[in-house]
Structures are given as C-alpha cells and as structure tokens.
Write a protein that holds these residues in place. Structure first.
Motif, PDB file in Angstrom:
ATOM      1  N   SER A 137      19.677  39.595  68.982  1.00 22.06           N
ATOM      2  CA  SER A 137      20.486  38.440  68.580  1.00 22.06           C
ATOM      3  C   SER A 137      19.745  37.667  67.493  1.00 22.06           C
ATOM      4  O   SER A 137      18.703  37.060  67.763  1.00 22.06           O
ATOM      5  N   ILE A 138      20.254  37.740  66.286  1.00 16.78           N
ATOM      6  CA  ILE A 138      19.698  36.939  65.194  1.00 16.78           C
ATOM      7  C   ILE A 138      20.463  35.625  65.189  1.00 16.78           C
ATOM      8  O   ILE A 138      21.655  35.594  64.862  1.00 16.78           O
ATOM      9  N   VAL A 139      19.803  34.547  65.603  1.00 12.58           N
ATOM     10  CA  VAL A 139      20.517  33.278  65.724  1.00 12.58           C
ATOM     11  C   VAL A 139      20.719  32.661  64.344  1.00 12.58           C
ATOM     12  O   VAL A 139      19.899  32.827  63.433  1.00 12.58           O
ATOM     13  N   ILE A 140      21.833  31.956  64.209  1.00 15.27           N
ATOM     14  CA  ILE A 140      22.196  31.322  62.939  1.00 15.27           C
ATOM     15  C   ILE A 140      22.258  29.820  63.172  1.00 15.27           C
ATOM     16  O   ILE A 140      23.316  29.265  63.486  1.00 15.27           O
ATOM     17  N   PRO A 141      21.127  29.112  63.014  1.00 12.35           N
ATOM     18  CA  PRO A 141      21.154  27.662  63.212  1.00 12.35           C
ATOM     19  C   PRO A 141      21.848  26.954  62.053  1.00 12.35           C
ATOM     20  O   PRO A 141      21.896  27.475  60.932  1.00 12.35           O
ATOM     21  N   LEU A 142      22.358  25.783  62.314  1.00 12.13           N
ATOM     22  CA  LEU A 142      22.783  24.921  61.219  1.00 12.13           C
ATOM     23  C   LEU A 142      21.561  24.604  60.367  1.00 12.13           C
ATOM     24  O   LEU A 142      20.488  24.262  60.888  1.00 12.13           O
ATOM     25  N   GLY A 143      21.708  24.720  59.062  1.00 12.07           N
ATOM     26  CA  GLY A 143      20.583  24.428  58.173  1.00 12.07           C
ATOM     27  C   GLY A 143      19.603  25.572  58.018  1.00 12.07           C
ATOM     28  O   GLY A 143      18.489  25.375  57.536  1.00 12.07           O
ATOM     29  N   ALA A 144      20.011  26.784  58.412  1.00  7.72           N
ATOM     30  CA  ALA A 144      19.112  27.927  58.280  1.00  7.72           C
ATOM     31  C   ALA A 144      19.007  28.382  56.832  1.00  7.72           C
ATOM     32  O   ALA A 144      19.869  28.082  56.001  1.00  7.72           O
ATOM     33  N   ALA A 145      17.930  29.123  56.531  1.00 10.10           N
ATOM     34  CA  ALA A 145      17.781  29.774  55.226  1.00 10.10           C
ATOM     35  C   ALA A 145      18.302  31.202  55.337  1.00 10.10           C
ATOM     36  O   ALA A 145      18.102  31.873  56.343  1.00 10.10           O
ATOM     37  N   MET A 146      18.967  31.674  54.308  1.00 15.63           N
ATOM     38  CA  MET A 146      19.636  32.971  54.339  1.00 15.63           C
ATOM     39  C   MET A 146      18.660  34.141  54.390  1.00 15.63           C
ATOM     40  O   MET A 146      18.909  35.150  55.053  1.00 15.63           O
ATOM     41  N   THR A 147      17.535  34.035  53.709  1.00 19.21           N
ATOM     42  CA  THR A 147      16.669  35.192  53.478  1.00 19.21           C
ATOM     43  C   THR A 147      16.283  35.911  54.758  1.00 19.21           C
ATOM     44  O   THR A 147      16.478  37.125  54.897  1.00 19.21           O
ATOM     45  N   GLY A 148      15.718  35.193  55.717  1.00 18.24           N
ATOM     46  CA  GLY A 148      15.229  35.825  56.938  1.00 18.24           C
ATOM     47  C   GLY A 148      16.326  36.487  57.743  1.00 18.24           C
ATOM     48  O   GLY A 148      16.107  37.521  58.391  1.00 18.24           O
ATOM     49  N   ILE A 149      17.512  35.921  57.715  1.00 19.56           N
ATOM     50  CA  ILE A 149      18.644  36.482  58.465  1.00 19.56           C
ATOM     51  C   ILE A 149      18.973  37.879  57.950  1.00 19.56           C
ATOM     52  O   ILE A 149      19.074  38.841  58.712  1.00 19.56           O
ATOM     53  N   GLU A 150      19.132  37.989  56.639  1.00 21.31           N
ATOM     54  CA  GLU A 150      19.507  39.273  56.052  1.00 21.31           C
ATOM     55  C   GLU A 150      18.373  40.288  56.166  1.00 21.31           C
ATOM     56  O   GLU A 150      18.613  41.477  56.434  1.00 21.31           O
ATOM     57  N   VAL A 151      17.133  39.846  55.969  1.00 16.55           N
ATOM     58  CA  VAL A 151      16.008  40.780  56.086  1.00 16.55           C
ATOM     59  C   VAL A 151      15.912  41.319  57.509  1.00 16.55           C
ATOM     60  O   VAL A 151      15.728  42.532  57.717  1.00 16.55           O
ATOM     61  N   ALA A 152      16.026  40.451  58.507  1.00 23.40           N
ATOM     62  CA  ALA A 152      15.948  40.904  59.900  1.00 23.40           C
ATOM     63  C   ALA A 152      17.067  41.890  60.212  1.00 23.40           C
ATOM     64  O   ALA A 152      16.844  42.946  60.839  1.00 23.40           O
TER      65      ALA A 152
END
Length: 326
Positions: free
Chosen positions: A5-20
C-alpha cells in the motif's frame, strides 16, 4: 502475494509515489520473465478518492480508500511536499490507519521526509529513523523522542524502515525487494534503476546548515564569531568571557539551540570550508588544511572523514569539477 500500500497523503510529493510503484511493478515483470509468479499487489491508498500533490500541480486517483482496506503487508509513506507541519495536521485519518496496520502485522517504510508522517503515528518512539539531512533539525525539534540518525541511508528496526533524502529512497526500496523477493530480484532492480547497493551513508551529501532558526541571541553571536574566525584557534572559555556568559551555561544553551556542542560546531564550520576548497580548486590538500585552521594532517583527515564519510582526496575525486572531467 504481498500487498503493498503506497499511501497518498494530502500534500505529498509525486516523485516517491511513482518511483515506489515502478520498483515493485518492475520486480513483478522480472519475476514473470524468470517463469515465476508476480509477488507484489501494488495499490495507491488514501483517505480520499482523489488527492492533490505538489501543491495542487498534480491530482492522483487512489485505488482504495483506507476505510475499505482492512489489511495490508507493507505500507510505503512518500515524502511530503514542503509545509510539513501543516500537512501533518491534514492527514490524521491516514496516520491512524498506518498505526492500525502496523499493529495488525504490516511493515511500514518512510521515504525521505515521509519520516515526519511516520513519526506522527507514534511508532518511532525510542526507535532509529533517518530522513533528508536538510530536514534533520526540524525533525529533532518536532520528535525529540525519536533516535534520528541522519547520517544513515537506511534504517531497519522492528518492521519499520526509513530512507535518507532525495533519491536514496531507491536504496530502501531495493533493500525491501531483497527482503521479500530475494537477492536476484534486488540485483536486477539495482541495475535497472542504477543504484549502488552498498551505499549506506548520507554523509558525503550533507551540506552543513548553520542552524540559526532559534531565538537565543548570544548563541547566534557565538555562531557568527566561529564562522568569521574559524581559521584561528577558538577557545570556548574566551568566547564565553567575550559574551559575558558562564562557560557551562553557554555550552548548554549552544547545544540546545543548534543540536551541536561548540567544539562540534567549530569542526563542522572548518570542514565545510575545506569541502568548498576541494570542490572548486586544485590547491594542495595540506594548504587547504592550514587555511581552515588545522595544523596536523592526521587530525584533519580523521575529522574530515568523521563529518563526510570520505577522506579529503576521495571527496575531491568525487566532487571537484576538474577531476570529474579527467
């Protein structure tokens, strides 16, 4: 199959989400190419169906919202995008869900300054954690009960992981791939994403922050004196006398305000000056040593390696533009 589960917080940065997401799905492709079943079921999970990222620059659609997902195996927390304190306050539901998942047996990993959101859960109390070196002072102020080891690229303690700053998040993701999918998958991932598997320290990348975001005026005066006179031998007794403060009181206040002892601060200022000389010019290392206030080669080398993780000539070979062109 492992549920990630890659969590998507409010105010997150995009980079780490896509890389993970890319790392785990690429491992699945690798396993399929080896005639094996895919291992990871990857989902983007948030408290809302749609979440704005990078101060509204992107909007991401989640695969699941937290009240629908009752059990997962691994939670990945990406970095927050600036305004860390405000963003923590906006993500209370996600914080509670992460804590609940850990208590149900899931492992949790934070990427870069996602460590702030992880610390907000209370799961890091008394445990080691790393984050981006630039955010270290703020992290210590906000979470003094956490053992911050900013020099580390990865921490691993009781099923809780963290990574250092920037793209060192890939080191942690590959580390997790090896744990779940084995060495061959980790080596493939390291080659595909071109990451050094053996890198374990952030020290060579740390830029010394002057740590002046405090209100203790005499301590600021002491810092400025050190920064303007670091080539000289600075005695703490003489500095305390100049500021009309007792030595013990000054040392206590200095440590509280800057997270460094005075001698540590003096050393960091000297080494930062030496780093700049090594990056920019081709002067002899001994000449640089004398310029920044050291007179003994062994002491200078040891101090430099303690702060940067590298010897002076190694640092020059890595970061000096002229050397890089050879």
């Amino acid at each position: 199959m492992k549920h990630v589960s890659i969590v998507i917080p409010l105010g997150a940065a995009m980079t780490g989400i896509e890389v993970a997401r890319h790392v785990f799905t690429e491992v699945n492709d690798f396993l399929i190419s080896q005639g094996k079943a895919p291992l990871f079921h990857v989902q983007l999970v948030g408290a809302w169906r749609a979440v704005q990222l990078n101060n509204g620059l992107f909007t991401i659609q989640t695969d699941a919202v937290v009240h629908e997902l009752h059990k997962t195996d691994l939670v990945i927390i990406p970095a927050l995008h600036k305004n860390v304190e405000d963003n923590l306050a906006r993500n209370g539901e996600l914080v509670a869900w992460i804590r609940e998942q850990y208590e149900k047996g899931a492992e949790v990993a934070s990427l870069c300054i996602g460590a702030f959101l992880l610390a907000q859960t209370g799961l890091l109390i008394g445990k080691k954690c790393t984050t981006h070196w630039k955010a270290a002072a703020l992290f210590r102020d906000m979470f003094p009960e956490v053992n911050l080891v900013k020099e580390k690229v990865i921490t691993d303690e009781n099923g809780i992981y963290s990574s250092g700053g920037g793209l060192s998040l890939v080191n942690l993701l590959v580390y997790l791939v090896e744990k779940y999918a084995g060495r061959d998958a980790a080596i493939y991932s390291a080659k595909f994403f071109q990451v050094d598997l053996e890198r374990s320290a952030q020290l060579p990348f740390i830029i010394f922050q002057a740590q002046k975001e405090h209100d203790d005026e005499p301590v600021k005066q002491a810092q400025e004196f050190i920064e303007n006179n670091f080539q000289q031998k600075i005695r703490v007794d003489a500095l305390a006398e100049m500021l009309a403060i007792g030595r013990r009181s000054l040392e206590r206040r200095f440590k509280k305000a800057t997270s460094n002892t005075m001698n540590e601060y003096i050393q960091r200022v000297k080494i930062e000056a030496a780093k700049k000389h090594l990056e920019d010019g081709d002067r002899k290392i001994n000449d640089i040593m004398y310029d920044v206030g050291y007179s003994d080669t062994k002491t200078f080398r040891n101090s430099f390696k303690l702060v940067t993780g590298l010897l002076p000539h190694e640092y020059r070979n890595r970061y000096n533009k002229k050397m890089a062109e050879i």
